[in-house]
Design an enzyme around this catalytic site. Structure first.
Site, PDB file in Angstrom:
ATOM      1  N   HIS A  83     -11.665 -14.457  -9.905  1.00  0.00           N
ATOM      2  CA  HIS A  83     -12.737 -13.635  -9.338  1.00  0.00           C
ATOM      3  C   HIS A  83     -13.297 -14.257  -8.062  1.00  0.00           C
ATOM      4  O   HIS A  83     -13.835 -13.569  -7.216  1.00  0.00           O
ATOM      5  CB  HIS A  83     -13.878 -13.460 -10.337  1.00  0.00           C
ATOM      6  N   HIS A 108     -19.895 -20.937  -4.956  1.00  0.00           N
ATOM      7  CA  HIS A 108     -18.713 -20.076  -4.883  1.00  0.00           C
ATOM      8  C   HIS A 108     -18.954 -19.019  -3.803  1.00  0.00           C
ATOM      9  O   HIS A 108     -20.042 -18.971  -3.219  1.00  0.00           O
ATOM     10  CB  HIS A 108     -18.455 -19.435  -6.254  1.00  0.00           C
ATOM     11  N   HIS A 110     -18.224 -14.975  -1.890  1.00  0.00           N
ATOM     12  CA  HIS A 110     -17.935 -13.546  -1.979  1.00  0.00           C
ATOM     13  C   HIS A 110     -17.504 -13.031  -0.607  1.00  0.00           C
ATOM     14  O   HIS A 110     -18.152 -13.331   0.400  1.00  0.00           O
ATOM     15  CB  HIS A 110     -19.165 -12.775  -2.459  1.00  0.00           C
ATOM     16  N   GLU A 114     -22.315  -9.910  -0.792  1.00  0.00           N
ATOM     17  CA  GLU A 114     -22.828  -9.023  -1.854  1.00  0.00           C
ATOM     18  C   GLU A 114     -24.180  -8.462  -1.451  1.00  0.00           C
ATOM     19  O   GLU A 114     -24.386  -7.251  -1.426  1.00  0.00           O
ATOM     20  CB  GLU A 114     -22.949  -9.824  -3.161  1.00  0.00           C
ATOM     21  N   HIS A 127     -22.855 -18.615  -2.676  1.00  0.00           N
ATOM     22  CA  HIS A 127     -23.892 -18.699  -3.706  1.00  0.00           C
ATOM     23  C   HIS A 127     -23.927 -20.099  -4.273  1.00  0.00           C
ATOM     24  O   HIS A 127     -22.955 -20.538  -4.892  1.00  0.00           O
ATOM     25  CB  HIS A 127     -23.608 -17.695  -4.840  1.00  0.00           C
ATOM     26  N   THR A 193     -24.363 -11.696 -10.454  1.00  0.00           N
ATOM     27  CA  THR A 193     -23.703 -10.520  -9.874  1.00  0.00           C
ATOM     28  C   THR A 193     -22.360 -10.247 -10.545  1.00  0.00           C
ATOM     29  O   THR A 193     -21.637  -9.348 -10.125  1.00  0.00           O
ATOM     30  CB  THR A 193     -23.481 -10.684  -8.356  1.00  0.00           C
TER      31      THR A 193
END
Ligand code: ZN
Length: 242
Positions: A83, A108, A110, A114, A127, A193
């Protein structure tokens, strides 16, 4: 009878825990964000009223306390969980918030971002996930725009693990290299999230973006080939402070 019922229940629990650590979910399709809350009762919070991410807007001016981080180098491994790419962090780096100490556990990424800032998406959002000794979470989010390469990302993504794999770093990564000089921020209450979408997460989104090079973004996409951003959620009764 009572004992049998208890035995059956515990056997069921242990066998389901053995079968999989977490139910399957995805960023698109039938197991995608619109259906997360329906996939399993464990993900019911995904349909909650205080979900993340959000489109940051309609903010309220507040005298927010300056962010106080006490970070040292501590990133020791990179995990590809299918992910995202996640850097796990050794204990010893903390964030002071609400008179409490939150320890940096991992950070990590995204792609694309987001959270949105007044409708604007960024190509990358980091994040930094912290927890206090009660297990309550605080996430410090950093946006990235395309520009110069980020030094920490060069180190972190030098050798990219395949989905389900991880690699250890030769030397510890320093999360300070992810943060801009000015730590002005937006604050609101939100959630994880990703499933199980647990609420009660303290969100701090930095206003000033960092930069990431196009080559670094491309490298991330070789490891995580699909977009990994949950769509923005309704703000509902929440206040977004700045
Ligand atoms: Zn995240």
């Amino acid at each position: 009878m009572k004992m049998n019922a208890w035995l059956t229940a515990s056997l069921l629990l242990s066998s389901s825990a053995f079968a999989a650590t977490a139910p399957h979910w995805e960023y698109s399709g039938e197991s995608g964000p619109d259906n997360w809350a329906k996939l399993t009762p464990e993900f019911a919070a995904c349909a909650g009223k205080n979900q993340s991410p959000v489109n940051i807007g309609g903010t309220i001016k507040a005298a927010l306390a300056p962010i106080k981080t006490h970070y040292v180098a501590g990133g020791n491994e990179l995990v590809n969980n299918g992910h995202t790419l996640q850097v796990n962090y050794q204990p010893g780096s903390t964030l002071e918030l609400d008179g409490q100490r939150f320890t940096l556990k991992q950070f990590h990424f995204h792609v694309p971002s987001e959270n949105l800032i007044r409708g604007q998406a960024y190509p990358l959002e980091a994040h930094l996930v912290h927890a206090n000794d009660k297990g309550e979470l605080a996430v410090l989010a950093v946006m990235f725009k395309v520009g110069a390469a980020n030094k920490l990302l060069d180190q972190a993504w030098k050798s990219l693990p395949k989905s389900g794999d991880k690699v250890a770093f030769d030397s510890l990564l320093d999360a300070r290299k992810l943060l801009p000089t000015k730590l002005n921020y937006y604050r609101f209450s939100g959630s994880l999230t990703t499933p199980p979408c647990s609420e009660g997460v303290r969100w701090l989104v930095l206003k000033h973006p960092m930069t990431v090079s196009q080559a670094q973004l491309d490298a991330f996409k070789t490891a995580i080939p699909h977009a990994n951003n949950r769509p923005v959620q309704s703000v509902n009764a929440r206040e977004i402070l700045e």
